[in-house]
Design a protein around this motif. Sequence first.
Motif, PDB file in Angstrom:
ATOM      1  N   TRP A 249       0.824  -1.216   0.000  1.00 48.95           N
ATOM      2  CA  TRP A 249       0.000   0.000   0.000  1.00 48.95           C
ATOM      3  C   TRP A 249       0.856   1.263   0.000  1.00 48.95           C
ATOM      4  CZ3 TRP A 249      -4.542   1.183  -1.478  1.00 48.95           C
ATOM      5  CH2 TRP A 249      -5.160   2.360  -1.061  1.00 48.95           C
ATOM      6  N   THR A 252       2.292   2.587  -3.301  1.00 48.92           N
ATOM      7  CA  THR A 252       1.452   3.060  -4.425  1.00 48.92           C
ATOM      8  C   THR A 252       1.570   4.563  -4.584  1.00 48.92           C
ATOM      9  OG1 THR A 252      -0.468   3.256  -2.973  1.00 48.92           O
ATOM     10  CG2 THR A 252      -0.245   1.228  -4.249  1.00 48.92           C
TER      11      THR A 252
ATOM     12  N   GLN B 181       3.716  -3.933 -10.657  1.00 46.19           N
ATOM     13  CA  GLN B 181       2.348  -3.483 -10.388  1.00 46.19           C
ATOM     14  C   GLN B 181       2.060  -3.931  -8.971  1.00 46.19           C
ATOM     15  OE1 GLN B 181      -0.068  -2.103 -12.378  1.00 46.19           O
ATOM     16  NE2 GLN B 181      -1.885  -2.546 -11.154  1.00 46.19           N
ATOM     17  N   GLN B 185      -2.311  -1.341  -5.712  1.00 44.47           N
ATOM     18  CA  GLN B 185      -2.846  -0.464  -6.757  1.00 44.47           C
ATOM     19  C   GLN B 185      -4.167  -1.042  -7.274  1.00 44.47           C
ATOM     20  OE1 GLN B 185       0.776  -0.563  -9.120  1.00 44.47           O
ATOM     21  NE2 GLN B 185       1.036   1.656  -8.898  1.00 44.47           N
ATOM     22  N   SER B 186      -4.173  -2.348  -7.476  1.00 41.71           N
ATOM     23  CA  SER B 186      -5.402  -3.003  -7.936  1.00 41.71           C
ATOM     24  C   SER B 186      -6.495  -2.960  -6.879  1.00 41.71           C
ATOM     25  CB  SER B 186      -5.115  -4.464  -8.296  1.00 41.71           C
ATOM     26  OG  SER B 186      -4.174  -4.521  -9.344  1.00 41.71           O
ATOM     27  N   ARG B 189      -8.391   0.228  -6.543  1.00 40.29           N
ATOM     28  CA  ARG B 189      -9.386   0.535  -7.572  1.00 40.29           C
ATOM     29  C   ARG B 189     -10.711  -0.192  -7.351  1.00 40.29           C
ATOM     30  NH1 ARG B 189      -4.695   0.931 -11.182  1.00 40.29           N
ATOM     31  NH2 ARG B 189      -4.596  -1.327 -11.406  1.00 40.29           N
TER      32      ARG B 189
END
Lengths: 252, 252
Positions: A249, A252, B181, B185-186, B189
């Motif tokens: 987290w 990000t 990634q 981040q996922s 969302r």
Amino acid sequence: MQRYFVPSENWDDHNVYIKGDDLHHISRVMRFRTGHDIICNHPDGQAAICEITGMDEHHISAEIREWLQESTEMPISVTVAQALAKGDKFDHVLQKGTELGASAFIPIQAERSVVRWDDKKATKKMTRYSRIVKEASEQCHRNKVPHLHPAQTISDVLAQSDDFDHKLFAYEEEAKTDAFQTFAQSVGRMTSGERVLLVIGPEGGFSPKEVVLMKQEGVTPVRLGPRILRTETAAMYALASISYHFEEWECT
Amino acid sequence: MQRYFVPSENWDDHNVYIKGDDLHHISRVMRFRTGHDIICNHPDGQAAICEITGMDEHHISAEIREWLQESTEMPISVTVAQALAKGDKFDHVLQKGTELGASAFIPIQAERSVVRWDDKKATKKMTRYSRIVKEASEQCHRNKVPHLHPAQTISDVLAQSDDFDHKLFAYEEEAKTDAFQTFAQSVGRMTSGERVLLVIGPEGGFSPKEVVLMKQEGVTPVRLGPRILRTETAAMYALASISYHFEEWECT
């Protein structure tokens, strides 16, 4: 690349010397020969790519080629004080907890632990536990092998808990209250470099005496989500969440 | 209070009728008698305190006393598509994944799965899997039993994946790159009520063909923290993190 944790006395400025189980693993299981590269981890957390330069039946020598600038250690140091539980649950906590970044484990003889710690079998048990955390560390590319403490009662643990910046215990009753202390509130107060003690009870939960004792000593009861987790799942939830918070987290 | 999941056809406006394994569990294992209260869960997610009002060798009847206003279901619906793995790893994923809030499981026959799905043994296997998720749901006080899909290949899963709002696969190579990634981040969302597909590979990882296929179909590769997790630990990390994010962090 295969990874081995090598005790500090087996390192000099240019070489690493491998003996014992790892010697067997390299020569018999992996069948590596001179010229093959492996990663050797120093107990201080550093790791280097090393080339095998010599092997006989007593030891393998490997030359340090390149120090790696890697870190897979959690920014928060979490000591999991896990109550002894039935079957292979404690083994699972050691293996998965190592993968999930725990920095130390304390086997707890809780009042309601069905399993009793047998001092006669302690050495054998600790040897098996050590092997589990070492192998799991190698497999998941840790820089350090988690520290393994001898079995203790909750009061023993509390008596030596002054060094921790945060002390938490998973308390299922907390999940049933409306005014629960969320685990995230506690995690939100942690900062990089701090030390956390996380106490997890046995199948039957903590005894009322243990709960009172922990609260008196400033250990905060937390719920770990709204569902009731098994003893062997609780530490996994907590470690994964701390990793998520600080290693995912905050990236990000 | 002991909790039982009762099929919808066994409910009427005022009563619940319990048969089969649960009848045995109530009368023989728990030795409950008329007058005893239990919690009955309806497949729609609602639960009620019910009083046992009659029992014979064929069924138990219980009167609905009070509907409960509880919810222990995750606000995000996560379907875990887990590659078949050696030993009892898949069983563990079902049990722990249920505790950690998964809403469905799909056993995946991945190209590198060492274990092969045997259609002849499928019925027996699915029966065992169903029992594991039902018992785990009762034990951890879920409102719903996770749905269990038949075994599929990755392309089968992708062909039916249009309903998912987010599609992710755990990809260990992602953990080794700098421009990874992050999983967070996922997760960041996602919003309440959405459906997530999470694909986890076998011990040997996904085949290059499977990786290309998933990327083509819009499945996002994510790393789950900086350490390399075993196949049976990956879904636990992801589920615990989603629970932490939506059930703990957003409560603070």
